[in-house]
Design a protein around this motif. Structure first.
Motif, short mmCIF file in Angstrom:
data_model
loop_
_atom_site.label_atom_id
_atom_site.label_comp_id
_atom_site.label_asym_id
_atom_site.label_seq_id
_atom_site.Cartn_x
_atom_site.Cartn_y
_atom_site.Cartn_z
N UNK A 158 0.84 -1.19 0.00
CA UNK A 158 0.00 0.00 0.00
C UNK A 158 0.89 1.25 0.00
N UNK A 159 0.82 2.02 -1.08
CA UNK A 159 1.76 3.11 -1.26
C UNK A 159 1.30 4.42 -0.66
N UNK A 160 0.00 4.61 -0.58
CA UNK A 160 -0.52 5.88 -0.05
C UNK A 160 -1.92 5.66 0.50
N UNK A 210 3.04 11.09 -8.34
CA UNK A 210 3.35 9.68 -8.15
C UNK A 210 4.85 9.42 -8.11
N UNK A 211 5.58 10.07 -9.00
CA UNK A 211 7.02 9.86 -9.06
C UNK A 211 7.74 10.23 -7.78
N UNK A 212 7.21 11.18 -7.04
CA UNK A 212 7.82 11.57 -5.77
C UNK A 212 7.71 10.42 -4.77
N UNK A 227 11.11 8.23 -3.67
CA UNK A 227 11.56 8.19 -2.28
C UNK A 227 11.54 6.78 -1.74
N UNK A 228 10.49 6.03 -2.09
CA UNK A 228 10.39 4.65 -1.62
C UNK A 228 11.56 3.81 -2.12
N UNK A 282 14.46 -5.04 -6.13
CA UNK A 282 13.49 -5.43 -7.15
C UNK A 282 12.13 -4.80 -6.85
N UNK A 283 12.03 -3.51 -7.12
CA UNK A 283 10.77 -2.77 -6.92
C UNK A 283 10.17 -2.53 -8.30
N UNK A 284 9.01 -3.11 -8.53
CA UNK A 284 8.40 -3.09 -9.86
C UNK A 284 7.24 -2.10 -9.90
N UNK A 285 7.36 -1.09 -10.72
CA UNK A 285 6.34 -0.07 -10.81
C UNK A 285 5.24 -0.53 -11.78
#
Length: 214
Positions: free
Chosen positions: A151-153, A187-189, A193-194, A202-205
């Motif tokens: 959960x990103x936000x 979103x890019x911010x 930062x994350x 391995x963080x997949x957008x």
């Protein structure tokens, strides 16, 4: 393991010959509720962005043999379906998959808002990576998580807590969920930062309807 996002918090997990859909909510596209061949439908909690009460009836009609699994509070208010209750540490076997409940309560939004039930789910099978979808909570960081649906936000968190949660879980791979609360311009911010501070290589957008293999 094949992982497909279906908008916001909804994730389709295909592993060990089984298909599990998690959290089909109001931000999910209509295609979510047209899915067939599901072995289980899991709902972490009752909020509309995790369970669309107006559309999920059709999903159940298309998947009459699917196991329905949710927290006890959601089971008590679900308008359609025979739901089994999930709980912290409870293991439910679906063919060769094991669904294990994690946690019990939704994160605090405001002190004046009563907390509701929230039971995250770990999806595992022999020879497959283990995926963790926490629903709306950073409280629990179970061991052995290979893939984290993050959960990103949300109104209940801030970025420092998101990074701390990822560091405690320490997955090999993560991808975002619960991100329709972020504007396209910002979103890019959040993501930048994350990825810079979480320690996960391995963080997949994944976008709202993207898929990946783990």
């Amino acid at each position: 393991m094949q992982i497909t996002r279906f908008g916001h918090a909804a994730v389709l997990v295909e592993a060990a010959g089984s298909r599990v859909l998690i959290d089909p909510g109001v931000f999910s596209p209509d295609e979510t509720f047209a899915l067939e061949g599901l072995d289980a439908i899991v709902v972490t909690h009752q909020h509309p962005d995790h369970l669309d009460q107006d559309r999920y009836g059709g999903l159940l009609e298309r998947n009459p043999d699917a196991l329905l699994l949710c927290d006890p509070e959601t089971a008590s208010i679900a308008q359609v379906g025979d739901w089994s209750t999930n709980g912290d540490g409870v293991e439910t076997v679906v063919s060769d998959l094991t669904l294990r409940g994690v946690g019990a309560q939704h994160a605090v939004i405001l002190p004046t808002i009563p907390r509701i039930g929230n039971v995250g789910v770990m999806v595992s099978a022999a020879g497959e990576p283990t995926l963790f979808h926490p629903g709306d909570s950073y409280e629990h960081a179970p061991e052995g998580v290979d893939v984290l649906a993050l959960p990103l936000s949300a109104p209940w968190t801030k970025l420092s807590e998101t990074v701390d949660f990822v560091q405690r879980v320490a997955p090999t791979t993560l991808f975002p969920v619960h991100d329709r609360t972020i504007s396209e311009a910002a979103y890019g911010i959040y993501w930048g930062q994350l990825t810079a501070h979480s320690g996960v290589q391995d963080a997949r957008l994944l976008g709202q309807t993207d898929a990946t293999t783990a």
